[in-house]
Design a protein around this motif. Sequence first.
Motif, PDB file in Angstrom:
ATOM      1  N   ALA A   1       3.517   2.867  -9.101  1.00 21.87           N
ATOM      2  CA  ALA A   1       3.256   1.970 -10.802  1.00 21.87           C
ATOM      3  C   ALA A   1       3.431   0.424 -10.175  1.00 21.87           C
ATOM      4  CB  ALA A   1       3.987   3.121 -11.380  1.00 21.87           C
ATOM      5  N   ARG A   2       3.419  -0.315 -11.173  1.00 22.88           N
ATOM      6  CA  ARG A   2       3.541  -1.653 -11.075  1.00 22.88           C
ATOM      7  C   ARG A   2       5.000  -1.761 -11.696  1.00 22.88           C
ATOM      8  NH1 ARG A   2       0.968  -6.604 -14.500  1.00 22.88           N
ATOM      9  NH2 ARG A   2       2.310  -4.433 -16.061  1.00 22.88           N
ATOM     10  N   GLN A   3       5.199  -0.958 -12.414  1.00 18.85           N
ATOM     11  CA  GLN A   3       6.231  -0.836 -12.834  1.00 18.85           C
ATOM     12  C   GLN A   3       7.046   0.035 -13.876  1.00 18.85           C
ATOM     13  OE1 GLN A   3       7.704  -4.570 -15.946  1.00 18.85           O
ATOM     14  NE2 GLN A   3       8.211  -3.500 -17.607  1.00 18.85           N
ATOM     15  N   VAL A   4       8.162   0.687 -13.729  1.00 20.09           N
ATOM     16  CA  VAL A   4       8.168   1.787 -15.042  1.00 20.09           C
ATOM     17  C   VAL A   4       9.631   2.031 -15.656  1.00 20.09           C
ATOM     18  CG1 VAL A   4       9.398   4.527 -14.548  1.00 20.09           C
ATOM     19  CG2 VAL A   4       7.146   4.053 -12.573  1.00 20.09           C
ATOM     20  N   GLN A   5       9.381   1.941 -16.724  1.00 20.52           N
ATOM     21  CA  GLN A   5      10.297   1.504 -17.994  1.00 20.52           C
ATOM     22  C   GLN A   5      11.125   3.618 -18.255  1.00 20.52           C
ATOM     23  OE1 GLN A   5       9.302  -0.690 -20.646  1.00 20.52           O
ATOM     24  NE2 GLN A   5       9.163  -2.617 -19.429  1.00 20.52           N
ATOM     25  N   GLY A   6      11.400   4.690 -17.705  1.00 19.24           N
ATOM     26  CA  GLY A   6      12.037   5.190 -18.024  1.00 19.24           C
ATOM     27  C   GLY A   6      12.647   6.502 -17.028  1.00 19.24           C
ATOM     28  N   PHE A   7      11.222   7.179 -16.300  1.00 21.41           N
ATOM     29  CA  PHE A   7      12.302   7.721 -14.555  1.00 21.41           C
ATOM     30  C   PHE A   7      11.289   7.352 -14.371  1.00 21.41           C
ATOM     31  CE2 PHE A   7      12.281  11.916 -14.078  1.00 21.41           C
ATOM     32  CZ  PHE A   7      13.963  12.215 -13.190  1.00 21.41           C
ATOM     33  N   GLN A   8      11.412   7.989 -12.923  1.00 24.57           N
ATOM     34  CA  GLN A   8      10.346   7.934 -12.111  1.00 24.57           C
ATOM     35  C   GLN A   8      11.078   8.939 -10.927  1.00 24.57           C
ATOM     36  OE1 GLN A   8       9.545   5.051  -9.372  1.00 24.57           O
ATOM     37  NE2 GLN A   8       7.204   5.092  -9.308  1.00 24.57           N
ATOM     38  N   THR A   9      10.391   9.850 -10.750  1.00 22.35           N
ATOM     39  CA  THR A   9      10.833  11.311  -9.310  1.00 22.35           C
ATOM     40  C   THR A   9       9.978  11.687  -8.958  1.00 22.35           C
ATOM     41  OG1 THR A   9      12.540  12.979  -9.423  1.00 22.35           O
ATOM     42  CG2 THR A   9      10.752  13.017 -11.028  1.00 22.35           C
ATOM     43  N   ALA A  10      10.477  11.842  -6.897  1.00 22.26           N
ATOM     44  CA  ALA A  10       9.224  12.147  -6.169  1.00 22.26           C
ATOM     45  C   ALA A  10      10.283  12.943  -5.338  1.00 22.26           C
ATOM     46  CB  ALA A  10       8.791  10.779  -5.540  1.00 22.26           C
ATOM     47  N   GLY A  11       9.141  13.744  -4.855  1.00 20.22           N
ATOM     48  CA  GLY A  11      10.384  14.626  -3.465  1.00 20.22           C
ATOM     49  C   GLY A  11      10.717  14.048  -1.988  1.00 20.22           C
ATOM     50  N   ILE A  12       9.674  12.803  -2.120  1.00 20.55           N
ATOM     51  CA  ILE A  12       9.996  12.383  -0.450  1.00 20.55           C
ATOM     52  C   ILE A  12      10.435  10.862  -1.270  1.00 20.55           C
ATOM     53  CG2 ILE A  12       8.949  11.460   1.039  1.00 20.55           C
ATOM     54  CD1 ILE A  12       6.625  14.023   1.596  1.00 20.55           C
ATOM     55  N   PHE A  13       8.890  10.001  -1.553  1.00 21.17           N
ATOM     56  CA  PHE A  13       9.414   8.653  -2.074  1.00 21.17           C
ATOM     57  C   PHE A  13       8.637   7.894  -3.111  1.00 21.17           C
ATOM     58  CE2 PHE A  13       5.651   8.125   0.249  1.00 21.17           C
ATOM     59  CZ  PHE A  13       5.442   6.845   0.407  1.00 21.17           C
ATOM     60  N   ASN A  14       9.256   6.932  -3.961  1.00 24.17           N
ATOM     61  CA  ASN A  14       8.916   6.252  -5.384  1.00 24.17           C
ATOM     62  C   ASN A  14       8.474   4.826  -5.011  1.00 24.17           C
ATOM     63  OD1 ASN A  14       8.819   8.528  -7.282  1.00 24.17           O
ATOM     64  ND2 ASN A  14      10.887   8.247  -7.304  1.00 24.17           N
ATOM     65  N   LEU A  15       7.466   4.404  -5.421  1.00 25.39           N
ATOM     66  CA  LEU A  15       7.468   2.651  -4.767  1.00 25.39           C
ATOM     67  C   LEU A  15       6.889   2.424  -6.239  1.00 25.39           C
ATOM     68  CD1 LEU A  15       5.744   0.742  -2.874  1.00 25.39           C
ATOM     69  CD2 LEU A  15       3.929   1.445  -2.834  1.00 25.39           C
ATOM     70  N   SER A  16       7.517   1.376  -6.421  1.00 28.53           N
ATOM     71  CA  SER A  16       6.968  -0.012  -7.857  1.00 28.53           C
ATOM     72  C   SER A  16       7.580  -1.191  -7.501  1.00 28.53           C
ATOM     73  CB  SER A  16       7.208   0.847  -8.837  1.00 28.53           C
ATOM     74  OG  SER A  16       9.191   0.908  -8.816  1.00 28.53           O
ATOM     75  N   GLN A  17       7.033  -1.876  -7.918  1.00 29.65           N
ATOM     76  CA  GLN A  17       7.705  -3.456  -8.743  1.00 29.65           C
ATOM     77  C   GLN A  17       8.582  -3.624  -9.005  1.00 29.65           C
ATOM     78  OE1 GLN A  17       4.373  -6.647  -9.674  1.00 29.65           O
ATOM     79  NE2 GLN A  17       3.266  -5.714  -7.508  1.00 29.65           N
ATOM     80  N   SER A  18       8.956  -2.938  -9.992  1.00 27.08           N
ATOM     81  CA  SER A  18      10.213  -2.808 -11.488  1.00 27.08           C
ATOM     82  C   SER A  18       9.963  -1.629 -11.920  1.00 27.08           C
ATOM     83  CB  SER A  18       9.788  -3.411 -11.966  1.00 27.08           C
ATOM     84  OG  SER A  18      10.883  -3.935 -13.406  1.00 27.08           O
ATOM     85  N   ALA A  19      11.399  -1.115 -11.613  1.00 24.35           N
ATOM     86  CA  ALA A  19      12.128   0.057 -12.581  1.00 24.35           C
ATOM     87  C   ALA A  19      13.350  -0.667 -13.341  1.00 24.35           C
ATOM     88  CB  ALA A  19      12.173   1.166 -11.445  1.00 24.35           C
ATOM     89  N   LYS A  20      13.187   0.772 -14.816  1.00 16.16           N
ATOM     90  CA  LYS A  20      14.352  -0.215 -15.488  1.00 16.16           C
ATOM     91  C   LYS A  20      13.932   1.832 -15.975  1.00 16.16           C
ATOM     92  CE  LYS A  20      12.358  -4.141 -17.350  1.00 16.16           C
ATOM     93  NZ  LYS A  20      12.611  -5.529 -18.096  1.00 16.16           N
ATOM     94  N   GLY A  21      14.808   2.261 -15.661  1.00 19.73           N
ATOM     95  CA  GLY A  21      15.840   3.729 -16.170  1.00 19.73           C
ATOM     96  C   GLY A  21      16.340   4.334 -15.045  1.00 19.73           C
ATOM     97  N   ALA A  22      15.545   5.480 -14.163  1.00 19.71           N
ATOM     98  CA  ALA A  22      16.320   5.951 -13.157  1.00 19.71           C
ATOM     99  C   ALA A  22      15.172   6.186 -12.571  1.00 19.71           C
ATOM    100  CB  ALA A  22      16.002   7.576 -14.385  1.00 19.71           C
ATOM    101  N   GLN A  23      15.452   6.317 -11.135  1.00 18.82           N
ATOM    102  CA  GLN A  23      14.330   6.150 -10.343  1.00 18.82           C
ATOM    103  C   GLN A  23      15.182   7.213  -9.208  1.00 18.82           C
ATOM    104  OE1 GLN A  23      13.376   2.842  -7.361  1.00 18.82           O
ATOM    105  NE2 GLN A  23      10.804   3.814  -8.016  1.00 18.82           N
ATOM    106  N   VAL A  24      14.198   8.147  -8.621  1.00 19.85           N
ATOM    107  CA  VAL A  24      15.052   9.221  -7.876  1.00 19.85           C
ATOM    108  C   VAL A  24      13.422  10.035  -6.974  1.00 19.85           C
ATOM    109  CG1 VAL A  24      16.141  11.491  -7.964  1.00 19.85           C
ATOM    110  CG2 VAL A  24      16.645  10.563  -9.882  1.00 19.85           C
TER     111      VAL A  24
END
Length: 379
Positions: free
Chosen positions: A142-165
Amino acid sequence: MKIHYYKFKICTALVLLVCSSLTVVLAQTTRPAHIGFIYPISTNGLGAPNITNNFSLHALGGLSAGERGLAIYGLAGMVQGDANGLQVAGLWSKVRGDVEGLQVAGLMNEARSANQAVQVAGIVNLLEMDAPVQVAGIFNKARQVQGFQTAGIFNLSQSAKGAQVAGIANFTKMVEGIQIAGIVNEVDSVKGVQIAGIVNRAKNVNGVQIAGIVNIAESSDYPIGIINLIQDGEIRIGFYADENLTSMIILKSGGKKLYGIVGLGSNLQYHELPYAVEAGVGLKVVDGGHFRLDVEGTNLFMTNFKRRGEYSRSGLKVLPAIVLSNKVEVFAGPSINYMHTKYAIGDELAGMSLWNRERRSVYKAIHLGLSAGINFRIY
Protein backbone atom coordinates in the motif's frame (compact mmCIF):
# COMPACT_ATOMS: atom_id res chain seq x y z
CA MET A 1 -65.04 5.87 -37.11
CA LYS A 2 -65.03 7.39 -33.64
CA ILE A 3 -64.60 3.96 -32.04
CA HIS A 4 -61.65 3.14 -34.32
CA TYR A 5 -60.16 6.55 -33.55
CA TYR A 6 -60.29 5.97 -29.80
CA LYS A 7 -58.86 2.45 -30.22
CA PHE A 8 -56.00 3.94 -32.21
CA LYS A 9 -55.28 6.51 -29.49
CA ILE A 10 -55.34 3.87 -26.77
CA CYS A 11 -52.98 1.57 -28.69
CA THR A 12 -50.65 4.46 -29.44
CA ALA A 13 -50.54 5.40 -25.74
CA LEU A 14 -49.84 1.79 -24.73
CA VAL A 15 -47.02 1.53 -27.29
CA LEU A 16 -45.49 4.79 -26.05
CA LEU A 17 -45.78 3.59 -22.43
CA VAL A 18 -44.05 0.29 -23.22
CA CYS A 19 -41.32 2.06 -25.19
CA SER A 20 -40.83 4.49 -22.34
CA SER A 21 -40.52 1.62 -19.84
CA LEU A 22 -38.01 -0.15 -22.03
CA THR A 23 -36.00 3.05 -22.34
CA VAL A 24 -35.90 3.43 -18.56
CA VAL A 25 -34.76 -0.19 -18.12
CA LEU A 26 -32.07 0.13 -20.77
CA ALA A 27 -30.80 3.40 -19.32
CA GLN A 28 -30.84 2.12 -15.75
CA THR A 29 -27.31 2.02 -14.16
CA THR A 30 -28.25 0.63 -10.75
CA ARG A 31 -30.12 -2.60 -10.13
CA PRO A 32 -31.17 -4.29 -6.90
CA ALA A 33 -29.63 -7.69 -7.72
CA HIS A 34 -27.25 -9.37 -10.10
CA ILE A 35 -27.28 -13.17 -10.24
CA GLY A 36 -25.08 -15.17 -12.57
CA PHE A 37 -22.81 -18.08 -13.36
CA ILE A 38 -19.93 -16.37 -15.13
CA TYR A 39 -19.88 -13.23 -17.25
CA PRO A 40 -21.90 -12.74 -19.46
CA ILE A 41 -24.17 -15.56 -18.27
CA SER A 42 -26.05 -13.47 -15.72
CA THR A 43 -29.16 -11.38 -15.24
CA ASN A 44 -27.30 -8.31 -16.47
CA GLY A 45 -25.85 -10.08 -19.51
CA LEU A 46 -23.48 -8.14 -21.76
CA GLY A 47 -24.49 -4.91 -20.06
CA ALA A 48 -23.00 -5.99 -16.69
CA PRO A 49 -19.87 -3.78 -16.99
CA ASN A 50 -22.12 -0.69 -17.07
CA ILE A 51 -24.43 -1.59 -14.18
CA THR A 52 -24.02 -1.03 -10.43
CA ASN A 53 -25.67 -3.56 -8.11
CA ASN A 54 -26.95 -3.59 -4.55
CA PHE A 55 -26.50 -7.36 -4.34
CA SER A 56 -24.42 -9.75 -6.46
CA LEU A 57 -24.11 -13.53 -6.37
CA HIS A 58 -22.03 -15.45 -8.92
CA ALA A 59 -21.16 -19.14 -9.01
CA LEU A 60 -17.78 -18.55 -10.64
CA GLY A 61 -17.04 -14.98 -11.70
CA GLY A 62 -18.81 -11.65 -11.94
CA LEU A 63 -18.27 -8.28 -13.58
CA SER A 64 -19.94 -4.98 -12.72
CA ALA A 65 -19.59 -1.21 -12.82
CA GLY A 66 -19.91 -0.97 -9.04
CA GLU A 67 -21.20 -2.68 -5.90
CA ARG A 68 -23.24 -1.10 -3.11
CA GLY A 69 -23.89 -3.93 -0.72
CA LEU A 70 -23.01 -7.61 -0.66
CA ALA A 71 -21.08 -9.22 -3.51
CA ILE A 72 -20.14 -12.91 -3.45
CA TYR A 73 -18.07 -14.65 -6.13
CA GLY A 74 -17.21 -18.35 -6.16
CA LEU A 75 -13.84 -17.69 -7.81
CA ALA A 76 -13.27 -14.10 -8.91
CA GLY A 77 -14.96 -10.73 -9.05
CA MET A 78 -14.08 -7.56 -10.93
CA VAL A 79 -15.59 -4.14 -10.28
CA GLN A 80 -14.85 -1.42 -12.81
CA GLY A 81 -15.65 1.38 -10.37
CA ASP A 82 -16.14 1.63 -6.58
CA ALA A 83 -17.31 -1.05 -4.14
CA ASN A 84 -19.16 -0.33 -0.89
CA GLY A 85 -20.07 -3.02 1.61
CA LEU A 86 -18.77 -6.60 1.69
CA GLN A 87 -16.93 -8.31 -1.15
CA VAL A 88 -16.08 -12.02 -0.86
CA ALA A 89 -14.24 -14.01 -3.53
CA GLY A 90 -12.93 -17.55 -3.40
CA LEU A 91 -9.71 -16.60 -5.19
CA TRP A 92 -9.43 -13.05 -6.51
CA SER A 93 -11.21 -9.74 -5.94
CA LYS A 94 -10.33 -6.67 -7.99
CA VAL A 95 -11.76 -3.16 -7.67
CA ARG A 96 -10.52 -0.55 -10.11
CA GLY A 97 -11.86 2.24 -7.92
CA ASP A 98 -12.16 2.68 -4.15
CA VAL A 99 -13.28 0.14 -1.57
CA GLU A 100 -15.36 1.02 1.48
CA GLY A 101 -16.19 -1.81 3.85
CA LEU A 102 -14.56 -5.24 3.73
CA GLN A 103 -12.76 -7.00 0.87
CA VAL A 104 -12.01 -10.70 1.40
CA ALA A 105 -10.33 -13.13 -1.01
CA GLY A 106 -8.84 -16.57 -0.72
CA LEU A 107 -5.75 -15.54 -2.70
CA MET A 108 -5.55 -11.87 -3.68
CA ASN A 109 -7.27 -8.52 -3.27
CA GLU A 110 -6.60 -5.57 -5.60
CA ALA A 111 -7.95 -2.04 -5.38
CA ARG A 112 -6.98 1.54 -6.13
CA SER A 113 -7.67 2.73 -2.60
CA ALA A 114 -9.19 1.26 0.54
CA ASN A 115 -8.75 4.09 3.02
CA GLN A 116 -12.18 3.31 4.53
CA ALA A 117 -11.99 -0.46 4.27
CA VAL A 118 -10.36 -3.63 5.51
CA GLN A 119 -8.54 -5.97 3.15
CA VAL A 120 -8.10 -9.65 4.07
CA ALA A 121 -6.40 -12.09 1.68
CA GLY A 122 -4.93 -15.54 1.95
CA ILE A 123 -1.82 -14.49 0.03
CA VAL A 124 -1.63 -10.89 -1.27
CA ASN A 125 -3.25 -7.48 -0.81
CA LEU A 126 -2.32 -4.89 -3.45
CA LEU A 127 -3.25 -1.21 -3.22
CA GLU A 128 -2.15 1.72 -5.33
CA MET A 129 -2.99 4.17 -2.56
CA ASP A 130 -4.09 3.98 1.10
CA ALA A 131 -5.58 1.49 3.57
CA PRO A 132 -6.34 1.46 7.30
CA VAL A 133 -6.12 -2.34 7.70
CA GLN A 134 -4.44 -4.97 5.53
CA VAL A 135 -4.14 -8.64 6.50
CA ALA A 136 -2.46 -11.16 4.19
CA GLY A 137 -0.89 -14.58 4.51
CA ILE A 138 2.19 -13.54 2.52
CA PHE A 139 2.38 -9.95 1.24
CA ASN A 140 0.76 -6.54 1.71
CA LYS A 141 1.44 -3.49 -0.48
CA ALA A 142 0.00 0.00 0.00
CA ARG A 143 1.08 3.61 -0.38
CA GLN A 144 0.05 4.61 3.13
CA VAL A 145 -1.33 2.54 6.01
CA GLN A 146 -3.05 4.34 8.87
CA GLY A 147 -3.94 1.55 11.22
CA PHE A 148 -2.73 -2.01 10.96
CA GLN A 149 -0.78 -3.95 8.34
CA THR A 150 0.12 -7.58 8.95
CA ALA A 151 1.51 -10.27 6.69
CA GLY A 152 2.93 -13.74 7.14
CA ILE A 153 6.06 -12.84 5.15
CA PHE A 154 6.45 -9.11 4.43
CA ASN A 155 4.78 -5.71 4.23
CA LEU A 156 5.64 -2.96 1.77
CA SER A 157 4.46 0.64 2.08
CA GLN A 158 5.63 4.23 1.81
CA SER A 159 4.19 5.23 5.19
CA ALA A 160 2.74 3.31 8.11
CA LYS A 161 0.93 4.97 11.04
CA GLY A 162 -0.13 2.48 13.68
CA ALA A 163 1.20 -1.07 13.60
CA GLN A 164 3.12 -2.93 10.90
CA VAL A 165 3.65 -6.63 11.65
CA ALA A 166 5.31 -9.23 9.42
CA GLY A 167 6.57 -12.74 9.95
CA ILE A 168 9.79 -12.00 8.05
CA ALA A 169 10.24 -8.38 6.94
CA ASN A 170 8.77 -4.88 6.80
CA PHE A 171 9.89 -2.33 4.21
CA THR A 172 8.64 1.24 4.43
CA LYS A 173 9.85 4.83 4.32
CA MET A 174 8.23 6.14 7.49
CA VAL A 175 6.73 4.50 10.58
CA GLU A 176 4.76 6.24 13.30
CA GLY A 177 3.80 3.68 15.91
CA ILE A 178 5.19 0.16 16.10
CA GLN A 179 6.96 -1.98 13.51
CA ILE A 180 7.48 -5.69 14.23
CA ALA A 181 9.19 -8.29 12.04
CA GLY A 182 10.39 -11.80 12.69
CA ILE A 183 13.67 -11.15 10.85
CA VAL A 184 14.23 -7.62 9.52
CA ASN A 185 12.73 -4.12 9.51
CA GLU A 186 13.94 -1.50 7.06
CA VAL A 187 12.69 2.08 7.20
CA ASP A 188 13.96 5.62 6.67
CA SER A 189 12.27 7.28 9.65
CA VAL A 190 10.83 5.81 12.86
CA LYS A 191 8.71 7.58 15.46
CA GLY A 192 7.86 4.91 17.99
CA VAL A 193 9.15 1.36 18.40
CA GLN A 194 10.97 -0.88 15.92
CA ILE A 195 11.25 -4.57 16.86
CA ALA A 196 12.97 -7.30 14.82
CA GLY A 197 14.07 -10.82 15.57
CA ILE A 198 17.44 -10.26 13.88
CA VAL A 199 18.02 -6.82 12.27
CA ASN A 200 16.55 -3.32 12.43
CA ARG A 201 17.77 -0.82 9.88
CA ALA A 202 16.76 2.85 9.80
CA LYS A 203 18.11 6.31 9.11
CA ASN A 204 16.55 8.31 11.94
CA VAL A 205 14.87 6.78 14.98
CA ASN A 206 12.88 8.92 17.39
CA GLY A 207 12.00 6.17 19.84
CA VAL A 208 13.31 2.68 20.59
CA GLN A 209 14.96 0.03 18.43
CA ILE A 210 14.87 -3.56 19.70
CA ALA A 211 16.65 -6.30 17.77
CA GLY A 212 17.64 -9.83 18.58
CA ILE A 213 21.09 -9.23 17.10
CA VAL A 214 21.76 -5.95 15.25
CA ASN A 215 20.38 -2.41 15.13
CA ILE A 216 21.65 -0.14 12.35
CA ALA A 217 20.83 3.57 12.15
CA GLU A 218 22.25 6.99 11.41
CA SER A 219 20.66 8.31 14.59
CA SER A 220 19.09 6.23 17.39
CA ASP A 221 19.42 7.19 21.05
CA TYR A 222 17.73 4.09 22.47
CA PRO A 223 18.82 0.95 20.60
CA ILE A 224 18.49 -2.39 22.40
CA GLY A 225 20.42 -5.22 20.77
CA ILE A 226 23.55 -7.31 21.03
CA ILE A 227 25.29 -5.11 18.45
CA ASN A 228 24.22 -1.54 17.69
CA LEU A 229 25.82 0.24 14.75
CA ILE A 230 24.71 3.84 15.24
CA GLN A 231 26.42 6.52 13.18
CA ASP A 232 26.14 9.24 15.86
CA GLY A 233 26.69 6.77 18.72
CA GLU A 234 29.76 4.92 19.98
CA ILE A 235 31.48 1.53 20.06
CA ARG A 236 33.79 0.51 22.93
CA ILE A 237 35.86 -2.59 23.58
CA GLY A 238 36.71 -3.26 27.21
CA PHE A 239 38.19 -5.65 29.71
CA TYR A 240 37.03 -6.14 33.30
CA ALA A 241 37.25 -8.54 36.23
CA ASP A 242 34.77 -9.01 39.08
CA GLU A 243 35.09 -10.04 42.76
CA ASN A 244 35.29 -13.73 41.77
CA LEU A 245 38.08 -13.02 39.25
CA THR A 246 35.76 -13.72 36.34
CA SER A 247 37.55 -11.95 33.49
CA MET A 248 35.63 -10.72 30.44
CA ILE A 249 36.31 -9.03 27.11
CA ILE A 250 33.30 -6.84 26.39
CA LEU A 251 31.91 -5.08 23.32
CA LYS A 252 29.66 -2.09 24.12
CA SER A 253 27.84 -0.45 21.21
CA GLY A 254 24.91 1.92 21.00
CA GLY A 255 23.53 5.43 20.72
CA LYS A 256 23.78 8.56 22.82
CA LYS A 257 21.86 7.02 25.73
CA LEU A 258 21.46 3.23 25.52
CA TYR A 259 24.02 0.66 24.44
CA GLY A 260 24.18 -3.10 24.09
CA ILE A 261 26.66 -5.35 25.88
CA VAL A 262 28.09 -8.69 24.78
CA GLY A 263 31.19 -10.42 26.08
CA LEU A 264 33.22 -13.61 26.34
CA GLY A 265 35.62 -14.71 29.06
CA SER A 266 36.60 -17.20 31.72
CA ASN A 267 37.16 -17.56 35.45
CA LEU A 268 40.76 -17.59 36.65
CA GLN A 269 39.99 -18.82 40.16
CA TYR A 270 37.44 -21.61 39.60
CA HIS A 271 38.68 -23.82 36.81
CA GLU A 272 35.42 -25.81 36.86
CA LEU A 273 33.75 -22.78 35.21
CA PRO A 274 36.08 -22.12 32.27
CA TYR A 275 33.59 -20.70 29.75
CA ALA A 276 31.70 -17.45 30.30
CA VAL A 277 29.35 -15.36 28.18
CA GLU A 278 27.63 -12.10 29.11
CA ALA A 279 24.93 -9.97 27.53
CA GLY A 280 22.96 -6.94 28.62
CA VAL A 281 22.07 -3.31 28.13
CA GLY A 282 23.62 -0.13 29.53
CA LEU A 283 22.48 3.45 30.07
CA LYS A 284 24.75 6.48 29.95
CA VAL A 285 23.66 8.59 32.94
CA VAL A 286 26.43 11.22 33.06
CA ASP A 287 28.98 12.20 30.44
CA GLY A 288 30.82 15.22 31.80
CA GLY A 289 34.13 15.42 30.01
CA HIS A 290 36.59 13.63 32.37
CA PHE A 291 33.85 11.80 34.29
CA ARG A 292 31.30 9.30 33.11
CA LEU A 293 28.64 7.27 34.91
CA ASP A 294 26.99 4.19 33.40
CA VAL A 295 24.33 1.86 34.77
CA GLU A 296 24.25 -1.65 33.30
CA GLY A 297 21.88 -4.57 33.56
CA THR A 298 23.58 -7.81 32.55
CA ASN A 299 23.33 -11.58 32.71
CA LEU A 300 26.49 -13.65 33.13
CA PHE A 301 26.46 -17.39 32.38
CA MET A 302 29.40 -19.72 33.06
CA THR A 303 29.65 -23.45 32.42
CA ASN A 304 31.93 -26.41 31.85
CA PHE A 305 29.22 -28.08 29.74
CA LYS A 306 28.73 -30.70 32.43
CA ARG A 307 25.71 -31.32 34.63
CA ARG A 308 27.18 -29.91 37.84
CA GLY A 309 29.01 -26.96 36.32
CA GLU A 310 26.51 -24.18 35.65
CA TYR A 311 26.42 -20.67 37.07
CA SER A 312 24.06 -17.82 36.20
CA ARG A 313 24.04 -14.28 37.57
CA SER A 314 21.72 -11.39 36.74
CA GLY A 315 22.74 -8.04 38.12
CA LEU A 316 22.65 -4.27 38.10
CA LYS A 317 25.99 -2.45 37.96
CA VAL A 318 26.79 1.18 38.75
CA LEU A 319 30.03 2.06 36.98
CA PRO A 320 31.66 5.48 37.47
CA ALA A 321 34.58 6.04 35.12
CA ILE A 322 37.54 8.40 34.78
CA VAL A 323 38.03 9.46 31.14
CA LEU A 324 41.76 9.56 30.49
CA SER A 325 41.39 10.61 26.85
CA ASN A 326 38.74 10.58 24.15
CA LYS A 327 39.70 6.94 23.53
CA VAL A 328 40.45 5.49 26.99
CA GLU A 329 38.55 5.31 30.30
CA VAL A 330 38.99 3.29 33.49
CA PHE A 331 36.06 2.30 35.67
CA ALA A 332 35.18 0.54 38.90
CA GLY A 333 31.90 0.18 40.72
CA PRO A 334 29.53 -1.95 42.80
CA SER A 335 26.76 -4.30 41.69
CA ILE A 336 23.81 -6.12 43.19
CA ASN A 337 23.14 -9.58 41.81
CA TYR A 338 20.86 -12.58 41.91
CA MET A 339 22.70 -15.83 41.24
CA HIS A 340 21.94 -19.52 41.15
CA THR A 341 24.28 -22.41 40.52
CA LYS A 342 24.60 -26.18 40.67
CA TYR A 343 28.28 -25.76 41.44
CA ALA A 344 29.20 -27.31 44.81
CA ILE A 345 30.83 -24.16 46.26
CA GLY A 346 28.10 -21.68 45.38
CA ASP A 347 28.48 -19.91 48.72
CA GLU A 348 32.04 -18.91 47.74
CA LEU A 349 30.73 -17.31 44.56
CA ALA A 350 28.37 -15.12 46.62
CA GLY A 351 30.84 -13.89 49.24
CA MET A 352 28.97 -10.68 50.11
CA SER A 353 25.60 -12.37 50.43
CA LEU A 354 22.45 -10.51 51.51
CA TRP A 355 20.24 -13.59 51.21
CA ASN A 356 20.87 -17.21 50.24
CA ARG A 357 19.19 -20.57 50.05
CA GLU A 358 20.28 -24.07 49.04
CA ARG A 359 17.77 -26.69 48.00
CA ARG A 360 18.14 -29.86 45.92
CA SER A 361 21.78 -29.11 45.13
CA VAL A 362 20.89 -25.66 43.75
CA TYR A 363 22.35 -22.65 45.54
CA LYS A 364 20.61 -19.27 45.20
CA ALA A 365 21.66 -15.91 46.57
CA ILE A 366 21.29 -12.16 46.40
CA HIS A 367 24.70 -10.62 46.89
CA LEU A 368 26.85 -7.56 46.34
CA GLY A 369 29.68 -7.52 43.84
CA LEU A 370 32.42 -5.36 42.38
CA SER A 371 33.68 -4.80 38.85
CA ALA A 372 36.72 -2.91 37.60
CA GLY A 373 38.28 -2.53 34.18
CA ILE A 374 39.19 -0.40 31.18
CA ASN A 375 37.34 0.63 28.01
CA PHE A 376 38.79 1.69 24.66
CA ARG A 377 36.57 3.73 22.38
CA ILE A 378 37.05 2.62 18.77
CA TYR A 379 34.22 4.71 17.23
